[in-house]
Design an enzyme around this catalytic site. Structure first.
Site, PDB file in Angstrom:
ATOM      1  N   GLY A  13     -13.666   7.016  -2.163  1.00 47.18           N
ATOM      2  CA  GLY A  13     -14.905   6.340  -2.006  1.00 47.18           C
ATOM      3  C   GLY A  13     -15.975   7.052  -2.741  1.00 47.18           C
ATOM      4  O   GLY A  13     -17.132   7.102  -2.564  1.00 47.18           O
ATOM      5  N   GLU A  52      -3.615  10.044  -0.719  1.00 44.58           N
ATOM      6  CA  GLU A  52      -5.137   9.867  -0.937  1.00 44.58           C
ATOM      7  C   GLU A  52      -5.819  11.109  -0.756  1.00 44.58           C
ATOM      8  O   GLU A  52      -6.331  11.315   0.468  1.00 44.58           O
ATOM      9  CB  GLU A  52      -5.643   8.618  -0.083  1.00 44.58           C
ATOM     10  CG  GLU A  52      -4.903   7.425   0.107  1.00 44.58           C
ATOM     11  CD  GLU A  52      -5.823   6.091   0.469  1.00 44.58           C
ATOM     12  OE1 GLU A  52      -5.981   5.425  -0.370  1.00 44.58           O
ATOM     13  OE2 GLU A  52      -6.335   6.267   1.577  1.00 44.58           O
ATOM     14  N   ASN A  85      -7.598  -2.146   0.693  1.00 48.40           N
ATOM     15  CA  ASN A  85      -8.165  -1.884   2.110  1.00 48.40           C
ATOM     16  C   ASN A  85      -9.499  -2.282   2.218  1.00 48.40           C
ATOM     17  O   ASN A  85     -10.559  -1.563   1.554  1.00 48.40           O
ATOM     18  CB  ASN A  85      -7.936  -0.299   2.373  1.00 48.40           C
ATOM     19  CG  ASN A  85      -8.545   0.343   3.469  1.00 48.40           C
ATOM     20  OD1 ASN A  85      -8.712  -0.595   4.426  1.00 48.40           O
ATOM     21  ND2 ASN A  85      -8.704   1.578   3.620  1.00 48.40           N
ATOM     22  N   TRP A  86      -9.992  -3.182   2.895  1.00 46.22           N
ATOM     23  CA  TRP A  86     -11.323  -3.790   2.946  1.00 46.22           C
ATOM     24  C   TRP A  86     -12.166  -2.895   3.777  1.00 46.22           C
ATOM     25  O   TRP A  86     -13.539  -3.314   3.692  1.00 46.22           O
ATOM     26  CB  TRP A  86     -11.226  -5.212   3.104  1.00 46.22           C
ATOM     27  CG  TRP A  86     -10.795  -6.249   1.999  1.00 46.22           C
ATOM     28  CD1 TRP A  86     -10.138  -5.886   0.951  1.00 46.22           C
ATOM     29  CD2 TRP A  86     -10.422  -7.721   2.414  1.00 46.22           C
ATOM     30  NE1 TRP A  86      -9.481  -6.919   0.303  1.00 46.22           N
ATOM     31  CE2 TRP A  86      -9.820  -7.856   1.312  1.00 46.22           C
ATOM     32  CE3 TRP A  86     -10.566  -8.497   3.506  1.00 46.22           C
ATOM     33  CZ2 TRP A  86      -9.392  -9.480   1.136  1.00 46.22           C
ATOM     34  CZ3 TRP A  86     -10.290  -9.863   3.037  1.00 46.22           C
ATOM     35  CH2 TRP A  86      -9.728 -10.272   1.999  1.00 46.22           C
ATOM     36  N   LYS A  87     -11.697  -2.088   4.567  1.00 46.65           N
ATOM     37  CA  LYS A  87     -12.270  -1.214   5.540  1.00 46.65           C
ATOM     38  C   LYS A  87     -13.267  -2.222   6.393  1.00 46.65           C
ATOM     39  O   LYS A  87     -13.207  -3.480   6.612  1.00 46.65           O
ATOM     40  CB  LYS A  87     -12.879  -0.147   4.796  1.00 46.65           C
ATOM     41  CG  LYS A  87     -12.312   0.417   4.023  1.00 46.65           C
ATOM     42  CD  LYS A  87     -13.106   1.813   3.252  1.00 46.65           C
ATOM     43  CE  LYS A  87     -11.946   2.566   2.515  1.00 46.65           C
ATOM     44  NZ  LYS A  87     -12.439   3.929   1.923  1.00 46.65           N
ATOM     45  N   HIS A 122      -5.156   6.830   7.941  1.00 48.71           N
ATOM     46  CA  HIS A 122      -5.990   6.987   6.811  1.00 48.71           C
ATOM     47  C   HIS A 122      -7.015   8.308   7.030  1.00 48.71           C
ATOM     48  O   HIS A 122      -7.458   8.502   8.007  1.00 48.71           O
ATOM     49  CB  HIS A 122      -6.669   5.469   6.879  1.00 48.71           C
ATOM     50  CG  HIS A 122      -7.702   5.555   5.634  1.00 48.71           C
ATOM     51  ND1 HIS A 122      -8.821   6.142   5.610  1.00 48.71           N
ATOM     52  CD2 HIS A 122      -7.395   4.881   4.563  1.00 48.71           C
ATOM     53  CE1 HIS A 122      -9.406   5.694   4.156  1.00 48.71           C
ATOM     54  NE2 HIS A 122      -8.615   5.048   3.653  1.00 48.71           N
ATOM     55  N   GLY A 142      -9.746   0.794  -2.097  1.00 45.32           N
ATOM     56  CA  GLY A 142     -10.905   0.467  -1.258  1.00 45.32           C
ATOM     57  C   GLY A 142     -11.750  -0.172  -1.999  1.00 45.32           C
ATOM     58  O   GLY A 142     -11.779  -1.284  -2.276  1.00 45.32           O
ATOM     59  N   GLY A 143     -12.883   0.347  -2.610  1.00 45.63           N
ATOM     60  CA  GLY A 143     -14.226  -0.249  -3.141  1.00 45.63           C
ATOM     61  C   GLY A 143     -13.759  -1.287  -4.176  1.00 45.63           C
ATOM     62  O   GLY A 143     -14.268  -2.438  -4.071  1.00 45.63           O
ATOM     63  N   SER A 148     -10.384   6.006  -5.376  1.00 37.91           N
ATOM     64  CA  SER A 148     -11.300   5.535  -6.496  1.00 37.91           C
ATOM     65  C   SER A 148     -10.490   4.920  -7.506  1.00 37.91           C
ATOM     66  O   SER A 148     -10.870   5.194  -8.927  1.00 37.91           O
ATOM     67  CB  SER A 148     -12.129   6.860  -7.021  1.00 37.91           C
ATOM     68  OG  SER A 148     -12.863   7.199  -5.901  1.00 37.91           O
ATOM     69  N   GLU A 172      -9.974   8.349   6.649  1.00 32.02           N
ATOM     70  CA  GLU A 172     -11.280   8.059   7.788  1.00 32.02           C
ATOM     71  C   GLU A 172     -10.879   7.976   9.259  1.00 32.02           C
ATOM     72  O   GLU A 172     -11.619   8.435   9.886  1.00 32.02           O
ATOM     73  CB  GLU A 172     -11.781   6.642   7.139  1.00 32.02           C
ATOM     74  CG  GLU A 172     -12.298   6.856   6.029  1.00 32.02           C
ATOM     75  CD  GLU A 172     -12.445   5.632   5.143  1.00 32.02           C
ATOM     76  OE1 GLU A 172     -12.454   4.452   5.510  1.00 32.02           O
ATOM     77  OE2 GLU A 172     -12.956   5.940   3.857  1.00 32.02           O
TER      78      GLU A 172
HETATM   79  C1  PEP Z   1      -9.056   3.746   0.538  1.00 34.31           C
HETATM   80  O1  PEP Z   1      -9.740   3.112   1.298  1.00 34.31           O
HETATM   81  O2  PEP Z   1      -7.959   4.259   0.958  1.00 34.31           O
HETATM   82  C2  PEP Z   1      -9.539   4.062  -0.622  1.00 34.31           C
HETATM   83  C3  PEP Z   1      -8.788   4.930  -1.510  1.00 34.31           C
HETATM   84  O3  PEP Z   1     -10.948   3.929  -1.076  1.00 34.31           O
HETATM   85  P1  PEP Z   1     -11.619   3.999  -2.584  1.00 34.31           P
HETATM   86  O4  PEP Z   1     -10.503   3.184  -3.245  1.00 34.31           O
HETATM   87  O5  PEP Z   1     -12.940   3.434  -2.334  1.00 34.31           O
HETATM   88  O6  PEP Z   1     -11.762   5.528  -2.895  1.00 34.31           O
END
Ligand code: PEP
Length: 252
Positions: A173, A167, A10-12, A95, A234-235, A213, A97
């Site tokens: 994050g 999640e 997920n590049w957000k 999500h 994500g990251g 994470s 967010e």
């Molecule tokens: C996400 O974007 O769904 C996520 C889990 O981010 P991260 O891996 O950065 O925690």
């Protein structure tokens, strides 16, 4: 029941056009095609560019969100048919967010999940509790409510084909990851809920990803859990090297 692992990035709201293309190229070049499904979720405006790279590869891509209506006066929104038009296979819905920053309710997310199937997309329904809810012992109640509303309008066949991403909000994050045992416990709870609501066959076919994470150093341990069928990253999906290492862990 064997479920194919799905590793998704997920590049957000990150990257620019050139770095999105370069990242997609590196993944297409180096990700193994067999044994594991791989998908990336670029910002909408870069989907055309990513499509140019991934179109004839086994790497899928999708939207980070969509609205449930097919078209109309919904300024700033993107519809299911538009994602299909761009060659998308998946769409992330609910999500944390979207739920926590943009105020999306579980009911709205449920309408989007139904619309995704209606238009031929595979929804990735995200569920997860905040740290306060976990401390209050409300994790099950929260994820069951989100899951129940998320599947409310689906047929059992659609449920079997959907993807769920557990999640925990406190792990997204933050660098803080659920332990494999904590994650497995919730994944097993979600599968039990699906078994009770539908049956063991359907519950056994649903892929449940873990997200929060995930990185190369913890991916293998998480993915080794019996009810963890992939990762939503994500990251660590913003750099080819770390995302490819997580894909490799998913293949093992
Ligand atoms: C996400 O974007 O769904 C996520 C889990 O981010 P991260 O891996 O950065 O925690």
């Amino acid at each position: 029941m064997s479920r194919r692992t799905l590793i998704a990035g997920n590049w957000k709201m990150n990257l620019d056009r050139m770095s999105a293309i370069a990242l997609a190229e590196a993944i297409a070049r180096e990700a193994p095609a067999e044994d594991v499904d791989v998908a990336v979720f670029p910002p909408f405006v870069y989907m055309e560019a990513v499509r140019g790279v991934l179109e004839r590869t086994p790497i899928a891509y999708g939207g980070q969100n969509m609205y449930f209506a097919s078209s109309g006066a919904y300024t700033g929104e993107i519809s299911g048919p538009m994602l299909i038009d761009m060659g998308a296979r998946y769409v992330i819905l609910g999500h944390s967010e979207r739920r926590h920053i943009f105020g999306e309710s579980s009911q709205l997310v449920g309408k989007k999940v139904a619309a995704a199937f209606e238009h031929g997309l595979v929804p990735v329904l995200c569920v997860g509790e905040t740290i306060e809810q976990r401390r209050d012992g409300a994790t099950q109640q929260v994820v069951f409510e989100q899951l129940g509303a998320g599947v409310a309008e689906l047929s059992s066949d659609q449920v079997a084909r959907m993807v769920i991403a557990y999640e925990p909000v406190w792990a997204i994050g933050t660098g803080e990851t659920a332990t494999p045992e904590q994650a497995q416990e919730v994944h097993a709870d979600l599968r039990t809920w699906l078994t009770d609501r539908y049956n063991a066959d359907i519950a056994g076919r649903v892929r449940i990803q873990y997200g929060g994470s995930v990185k190369p150093s913890n991916a293998a341990e998480l993915l080794a859990q019996p009810d963890i069928d992939g990762a939503l990253v994500g990251g660590a999906s913003l750099e080819a090297e770390s995302f490819l290492a997580i894909i490799a862990a998913g293949k093992a």
